[in-house]
Design a protein around this motif. Structure first.
Motif, PDB file in Angstrom:
ATOM      1  N   ASN A 285       9.101   6.034  -8.493  1.00 43.57           N
ATOM      2  CA  ASN A 285       8.579   5.206  -7.407  1.00 43.57           C
ATOM      3  C   ASN A 285       8.120   6.135  -6.286  1.00 43.57           C
ATOM      4  O   ASN A 285       8.268   7.351  -6.371  1.00 43.57           O
ATOM      5  CB  ASN A 285       9.646   4.222  -6.914  1.00 43.57           C
ATOM      6  N   SER A 287       9.175   6.097  -3.045  1.00 46.59           N
ATOM      7  CA  SER A 287      10.052   6.014  -1.874  1.00 46.59           C
ATOM      8  C   SER A 287      10.380   7.371  -1.270  1.00 46.59           C
ATOM      9  O   SER A 287      10.747   7.465  -0.098  1.00 46.59           O
ATOM     10  CB  SER A 287      11.361   5.315  -2.261  1.00 46.59           C
ATOM     11  N   GLY A 345      12.519   1.519  -8.820  1.00 44.97           N
ATOM     12  CA  GLY A 345      12.300   0.845  -7.550  1.00 44.97           C
ATOM     13  C   GLY A 345      11.874  -0.603  -7.736  1.00 44.97           C
ATOM     14  O   GLY A 345      12.222  -1.257  -8.725  1.00 44.97           O
TER      15      GLY A 345
END
Length: 478
Positions: A285, A287, A345
């Motif tokens: 992901n 993030s 995620g």
């Protein structure tokens, strides 16, 4: 100049009995079976290693059961593998034996990437004529013969996004030499005569095309009754030394952003590492949480510091940071990791939701809070077309047994687990460890897990202590 280079063939099939029988037939016809591959993940690696060893591959014979891992069909992944091989090594001949019938999207993708030597199983007792299979290397099927496979049934569960096969990302610095056959031909022609040779070849193209290519003589083995062998049957999984071949992939996704996917991923990875397993945790992901995990581990508090490492290790777990949103899963699967955990995620923003569907163990992180349960309901509603949904494990952090029972009843799902409060997912926690072990047990994978839990050990130790104490008291009274 005629090359004495053997024409190497790789057979890809999980049915090793079929592969061995096919190998015996194929090697009667001046071919050499250099490898038998039983997992799609290992197919590309086997081909690359052959070229590194200066042993080019002439042809591939693939059965569609190669896509299986545990009980999951991963035909999309197999299609991506074949496209990757075809793009990198266009000289390789292909023959695909398919258990999927006309109308399946997999066959449509094969035609789309230019693989025409498709042999489809027509019935339960169908067999394949090896002579026809081998002949297709020299005289491949025409497009007209397989164009019917372009049309497919759109009701068949297929890719999340209908984009066709896509090449896999291969992060390798290896340089592969050109096939030896081509190099020998080139070296046999003096440089001063190259132009002349090309000119003569062009002038004779028409006459050569008109000549019929001679068929190779088939060598008959009297011990063989005929050249037909049963079509390979599907074997759901291959087990070696009580463990499924290859790494166990765990995909973890969340029903909304910030629900706690990374927390659950770290807790599971730490638990498995404590049990003596080799674990890779991959950030799938955007993030950038792994960057801050590494900074915190190194005791660096400044957000502005750039860390150039692509991976790092904490308490036996190898963390792989998101690398420009690419996933080199092939290399990881070819490694010695017992478990590969994918931190995906939020499901709606991850690029790798298909990898979640392919994972051996699939975990969905939701919330037990009443007004947030709608996210889980929506997720299950829009993904109800996936047959894998019945195997999904729903994890609800910070909830109680009553909420778990209500969610099971309301959503009609079975595998729902509560995850207790655990401030630091790196630390050992008895209740969390029990939950993770229950998830792995439900998924029916063989793991290197200590079955005697610390709590049980404590109870047994307490009982032994009480017995000894009672004996001492009785002895003193007597």
């Amino acid at each position: 100049m005629v090359s004495n280079e053997p024409r190497r063939v790789i057979i890809g099939s999980q049915n090793t009995e079929f592969a061995a029988k096919l190998k015996k037939f194929v090697e009667q016809h001046e071919y050499k079976v250099s490898d038998i591959v039983v997992m799609a993940e290992h197919l590309i690696e086997a081909i690359e290693m052959s070229y590194i060893n200066d042993e080019p591959i002439y042809a591939l014979i693939i059965t569609t059961d190669l896509s299986y891992k545990m009980n999951d069909k991963r035909l999309e992944f197999l299609s991506d593998c074949l496209l990757t091989i075809r793009s990198k090594h266009s000289e390789i001949k292909f023959a695909v034996l398919s258990n999927e019938s006309e109308g399946h999207p997999f066959l449509s993708e094969l035609v789309g990437i230019g693989i025409y030597n498709i042999f489809v199983k027509a019935s339960a007792n169908n067999s394949i004529d090896v002579r026809e299979l081998i002949k297709s290397f020299e005289f491949p099927k025409e497009f007209a013969e397989v164009s019917k496979y372009r049309e497919y049934n759109k009701d068949i569960l297929w890719r999340k996004i209908d984009r066709g096969a896509s090449e896999l990302t291969l992060k390798s610095e290896r340089v592969f030499p050109a096939p030896k056959i081509e190099r020998q031909i080139e070296e046999s022609v003096p440089r001063t005569d190259v132009q002349k040779t090309l000119s003569e070849s062009q002038n004779n193209v028409k006459s050569k095309e008109e000549k019929k290519r001679p068929e190779r003589e088939l060598i008959i083995d009297d011990e063989m009754e005929d050249y037909r062998i049963p079509f390979p049957s599907i074997k759901e999984k291959i087990v070696v030394k009580d463990r499924i071949i290859g790494s166990v992939v765990i995909g973890i996704t969340g029903v909304y952003s910030g629900v706690g996917v990374t927390h659950v991923s770290v807790a599971m990875a730490s638990f498995l590492a404590r049990q003596g397993n080799s674990v890779a945790l991959v950030e799938c992901n955007e993030s950038s949480d792994f960057k801050y995990i590494e900074l915190a581990h190194e005791g660096i508090k400044s957000d502005g510091i750039a860390v150039g490492t692509k991976n790092f290790k904490i308490d036996g777990v190898n963390y792989f940071k998101s690398d420009q949103y690419e996933l080199d899963l092939i290399s990881l699967l070819s490694s010695e990791y017992t478990y590969i955990i994918l931190d995906l995620g939020f499901y709606d923003t991850t690029k790798f939701f298909e990898e979640f569907l392919r994972a051996d163990i699939q975990i969905v992180v939701g919330s037990g809070i009443e007004w947030k349960q709608r996210h889980l309901e929506r997720f299950l509603s829009i993904t109800n077309e996936y047959e894998q949904q019945k195997r999904w494990n729903i994890v609800l952090p910070l909830t109680d047994s009553q909420v778990i029972a209500d969610v099971k009843n309301n959503l009609k799902i079975g595998n729902v687990f509560k995850l207790p409060y655990q401030p630091d997912p790196f630390d050992e926690d008895i209740e969390t460890d029990e939950t993770i072990e229950n998830i792995l047990s439900t998924a029916k994978v063989l793991t290197n897990i200590k079955k005697v839990k610390p709590l049980i050990k404590l109870i047994i130790g307490g009982c032994v202590f009480l017995i000894v104490l009672l004996i001492l008291i009785l002895l003193l009274k007597s």
